[in-house]
Scaffold this active site. Structure first.
Site, PDB file in Angstrom:
ATOM      1  N   ARG A 126      73.714  77.908  56.759  1.00  0.00           N
ATOM      2  CA  ARG A 126      73.508  79.335  57.043  1.00  0.00           C
ATOM      3  C   ARG A 126      72.131  79.801  56.577  1.00  0.00           C
ATOM      4  O   ARG A 126      71.645  79.392  55.520  1.00  0.00           O
ATOM      5  CB  ARG A 126      74.571  80.180  56.329  1.00  0.00           C
ATOM      6  CG  ARG A 126      74.262  81.689  56.457  1.00  0.00           C
ATOM      7  CD  ARG A 126      75.388  82.565  56.004  1.00  0.00           C
ATOM      8  NE  ARG A 126      75.857  82.240  54.668  1.00  0.00           N
ATOM      9  CZ  ARG A 126      76.985  82.713  54.150  1.00  0.00           C
ATOM     10  NH1 ARG A 126      77.741  83.514  54.849  1.00  0.00           N
ATOM     11  NH2 ARG A 126      77.342  82.378  52.934  1.00  0.00           N
ATOM     12  N   ARG A 159      71.091  81.754  51.086  1.00  0.00           N
ATOM     13  CA  ARG A 159      71.759  82.450  49.987  1.00  0.00           C
ATOM     14  C   ARG A 159      71.859  81.540  48.777  1.00  0.00           C
ATOM     15  O   ARG A 159      72.094  80.343  48.906  1.00  0.00           O
ATOM     16  CB  ARG A 159      73.163  82.876  50.431  1.00  0.00           C
ATOM     17  CG  ARG A 159      73.295  84.378  50.591  1.00  0.00           C
ATOM     18  CD  ARG A 159      74.575  84.754  51.274  1.00  0.00           C
ATOM     19  NE  ARG A 159      75.774  84.425  50.505  1.00  0.00           N
ATOM     20  CZ  ARG A 159      77.004  84.781  50.876  1.00  0.00           C
ATOM     21  NH1 ARG A 159      77.182  85.480  51.983  1.00  0.00           N
ATOM     22  NH2 ARG A 159      78.053  84.467  50.155  1.00  0.00           N
TER      23      ARG A 159
HETATM   24  P1  AP5 Z   1      79.545  84.115  58.040  1.00  0.00           P
HETATM   25  O1  AP5 Z   1      79.910  85.064  59.119  1.00  0.00           O
HETATM   26  O2  AP5 Z   1      78.354  84.421  57.226  1.00  0.00           O
HETATM   27  O3  AP5 Z   1      80.823  83.793  57.117  1.00  0.00           O
HETATM   28  P2  AP5 Z   1      81.575  84.677  56.040  1.00  0.00           P
HETATM   29  O4  AP5 Z   1      83.026  84.489  56.281  1.00  0.00           O
HETATM   30  O5  AP5 Z   1      81.036  86.057  55.997  1.00  0.00           O
HETATM   31  O6  AP5 Z   1      81.181  83.839  54.736  1.00  0.00           O
HETATM   32  P3  AP5 Z   1      80.650  84.346  53.320  1.00  0.00           P
HETATM   33  O7  AP5 Z   1      79.968  83.152  52.707  1.00  0.00           O
HETATM   34  O8  AP5 Z   1      79.851  85.570  53.444  1.00  0.00           O
HETATM   35  O9  AP5 Z   1      81.990  84.598  52.614  1.00  0.00           O
HETATM   36  P4  AP5 Z   1      82.257  84.698  51.107  1.00  0.00           P
HETATM   37  O10 AP5 Z   1      83.598  85.272  51.143  1.00  0.00           O
HETATM   38  O11 AP5 Z   1      82.105  83.442  50.357  1.00  0.00           O
HETATM   39  O12 AP5 Z   1      81.013  85.550  50.546  1.00  0.00           O
HETATM   40  P5  AP5 Z   1      80.898  87.047  50.089  1.00  0.00           P
HETATM   41  O13 AP5 Z   1      79.536  87.497  50.421  1.00  0.00           O
HETATM   42  O14 AP5 Z   1      82.044  87.830  50.546  1.00  0.00           O
HETATM   43  O15 AP5 Z   1      79.360  82.683  58.726  1.00  0.00           O
HETATM   44  C1  AP5 Z   1      78.939  81.561  57.960  1.00  0.00           C
HETATM   45  C2  AP5 Z   1      77.979  80.680  58.772  1.00  0.00           C
HETATM   46  O16 AP5 Z   1      78.662  80.101  59.877  1.00  0.00           O
HETATM   47  C3  AP5 Z   1      76.789  81.432  59.387  1.00  0.00           C
HETATM   48  O17 AP5 Z   1      75.681  80.600  59.332  1.00  0.00           O
HETATM   49  C4  AP5 Z   1      77.219  81.690  60.833  1.00  0.00           C
HETATM   50  O18 AP5 Z   1      76.104  81.749  61.696  1.00  0.00           O
HETATM   51  C5  AP5 Z   1      78.092  80.481  61.118  1.00  0.00           C
HETATM   52  N1  AP5 Z   1      79.202  80.792  62.005  1.00  0.00           N
HETATM   53  C6  AP5 Z   1      79.980  81.919  62.017  1.00  0.00           C
HETATM   54  N2  AP5 Z   1      80.944  81.827  62.943  1.00  0.00           N
HETATM   55  C7  AP5 Z   1      80.799  80.592  63.531  1.00  0.00           C
HETATM   56  C8  AP5 Z   1      81.501  79.889  64.554  1.00  0.00           C
HETATM   57  N3  AP5 Z   1      82.558  80.456  65.175  1.00  0.00           N
HETATM   58  N4  AP5 Z   1      81.082  78.658  64.886  1.00  0.00           N
HETATM   59  C9  AP5 Z   1      80.004  78.081  64.262  1.00  0.00           C
HETATM   60  N5  AP5 Z   1      79.297  78.700  63.283  1.00  0.00           N
HETATM   61  C10 AP5 Z   1      79.686  79.936  62.928  1.00  0.00           C
HETATM   62  O19 AP5 Z   1      81.023  86.891  48.500  1.00  0.00           O
HETATM   63  C11 AP5 Z   1      80.026  86.273  47.727  1.00  0.00           C
HETATM   64  C12 AP5 Z   1      80.358  86.350  46.245  1.00  0.00           C
HETATM   65  O20 AP5 Z   1      80.443  87.733  45.832  1.00  0.00           O
HETATM   66  C13 AP5 Z   1      81.697  85.752  45.808  1.00  0.00           C
HETATM   67  O21 AP5 Z   1      81.605  84.375  45.599  1.00  0.00           O
HETATM   68  C14 AP5 Z   1      81.987  86.551  44.528  1.00  0.00           C
HETATM   69  O22 AP5 Z   1      81.219  86.078  43.454  1.00  0.00           O
HETATM   70  C15 AP5 Z   1      81.485  87.932  44.885  1.00  0.00           C
HETATM   71  N6  AP5 Z   1      82.533  88.783  45.474  1.00  0.00           N
HETATM   72  C16 AP5 Z   1      82.521  89.312  46.729  1.00  0.00           C
HETATM   73  N7  AP5 Z   1      83.641  90.017  46.960  1.00  0.00           N
HETATM   74  C17 AP5 Z   1      84.375  89.949  45.831  1.00  0.00           C
HETATM   75  C18 AP5 Z   1      85.641  90.457  45.458  1.00  0.00           C
HETATM   76  N8  AP5 Z   1      86.376  91.185  46.300  1.00  0.00           N
HETATM   77  N9  AP5 Z   1      86.101  90.177  44.217  1.00  0.00           N
HETATM   78  C19 AP5 Z   1      85.373  89.463  43.360  1.00  0.00           C
HETATM   79  N10 AP5 Z   1      84.175  88.937  43.644  1.00  0.00           N
HETATM   80  C20 AP5 Z   1      83.663  89.169  44.873  1.00  0.00           C
HETATM   81 MG    MG Z   2      79.971  87.246  54.573  1.00  0.00          MG
END
Ligand code: AP5
Ligand code: MG
Ligand code: ZN
Length: 215
Positions: A126, A159
């Site tokens: 990504r 990231r």
């Molecule tokens: P993308 O759409 O970016 O995936 P995503 O599901 O949004 O993945 P994230 O990594 O953002 O999820 P996450 O839950 O780990 O992170 P978050 O920011 O929430 O797609 C991923 C990749 O695949 C891209 O390159 C895209 O182009 C590609 N892609 C998409 N669809 C595709 C398809 N169909 N086919 C092929 N390729 C595809 O959280 C980060 C951190 O924040 C956590 O680890 C934690 O420390 C903290 N945090 C966030 N929320 C909380 C919470 N509620 N409680 C506690 N800590 C939290």
């Molecule tokens: Mg995300």
């Protein structure tokens, strides 16, 4: 009718961010994402909560969950200010799910299902626009010019938590804490599972149809 309340669940890399953008445009709702909110406030002082770390950064860079007190507050404020919303990245454990239940009602709970090995490939490949946050993938969704955002010309970066080691820890944390959240919603009328391993357009077609059916 007021605007829909949509929850998008799924492991890291399932496509929550990618599909949330489309949902926000199509259904005219706010994209509320704890991940982006925390990344924009990584060095926020949370020392008054007397937790293990004094800012969200340490938790995020290790792939661990930021404490509930911090994220619950972010979500409460965001939902108060949104008419309709698509919520992405929250709730991530059962306590957060119960808190959410106490502050709002959901029309659609969509869970994106993708296998672990596919998730690792998606996350390590990504790239994210440093200016507008648009998502790319070096192989699956490359920009027109290497390293440059199609939408705004901004620089594409990796990231900090998208290294293979941290990705594997995030997936472990998901299995342990967030899989029970999916089980919590399963069986509710609003709940639907979407095959997230299809192309982004195919996932969108299924997701749009599932939302239309419920709002
Ligand atoms: P993308 O759409 O970016 O995936 P995503 O599901 O949004 O993945 P994230 O990594 O953002 O999820 P996450 O839950 O780990 O992170 P978050 O920011 O929430 O797609 C991923 C990749 O695949 C891209 O390159 C895209 O182009 C590609 N892609 C998409 N669809 C595709 C398809 N169909 N086919 C092929 N390729 C595809 O959280 C980060 C951190 O924040 C956590 O680890 C934690 O420390 C903290 N945090 C966030 N929320 C909380 C919470 N509620 N409680 C506690 N800590 C939290
Ligand atoms: Mg995300
Ligand atoms: Zn951009």
């Amino acid at each position: 009718m007021s605007q829909p309340h949509i929850l998008l669940l799924g492991p890291p890399g399932a496509g929550k961010g990618t599909q949330s953008k489309r949902i926000a445009d199509r259904f005219d709702v706010e994209h509320v994402t704890t991940g982006d909110a925390l990344r924009a406030n990584k060095d926020m002082d949370i020392s008054d909560l007397d937790l293990e770390h004094d800012t969200p950064r340490e938790y995020m860079e290790a792939g661990e969950l930021v404490p509930d007190a911090v994220v619950n507050e972010i979500v409460k404020t965001a939902l108060e200010n949104a008419d309709g919303y698509v919520l992405d990245g929250y709730p991530r454990n059962l306590d957060q799910a119960e808190y959410l239940d106490s502050i709002t009602e959901l029309d659609v709970v969509a869970s994106l299902d993708v296998s672990t090995e596919e998730l690792v490939d998606r996350l390590t490949g990504r790239r994210v626009c440093d200016d507008c946050g648009a998502n790319y993938h070096v192989e699956f969704a490359p920009p027109e010019a290497d390293g440059v955002c199609d939408d705004c010309g901004g620089e594409l970066v990796q990231r900090e938590d998208d290294t293979e080691e941290t990705v594997r820890e995030r997936l472990r944390v998901f299995e342990e804490n967030t899989q029970p959240v999916i089980d919590f919603y399963e069986g509710e009328e609003a709940f639907v599972t979407i095959d997230g391993e299809q192309t982004p357009d195919e996932v969108w077609a299924d997701l749009e149809a599932a939302i239309e059916k419920r709002v």
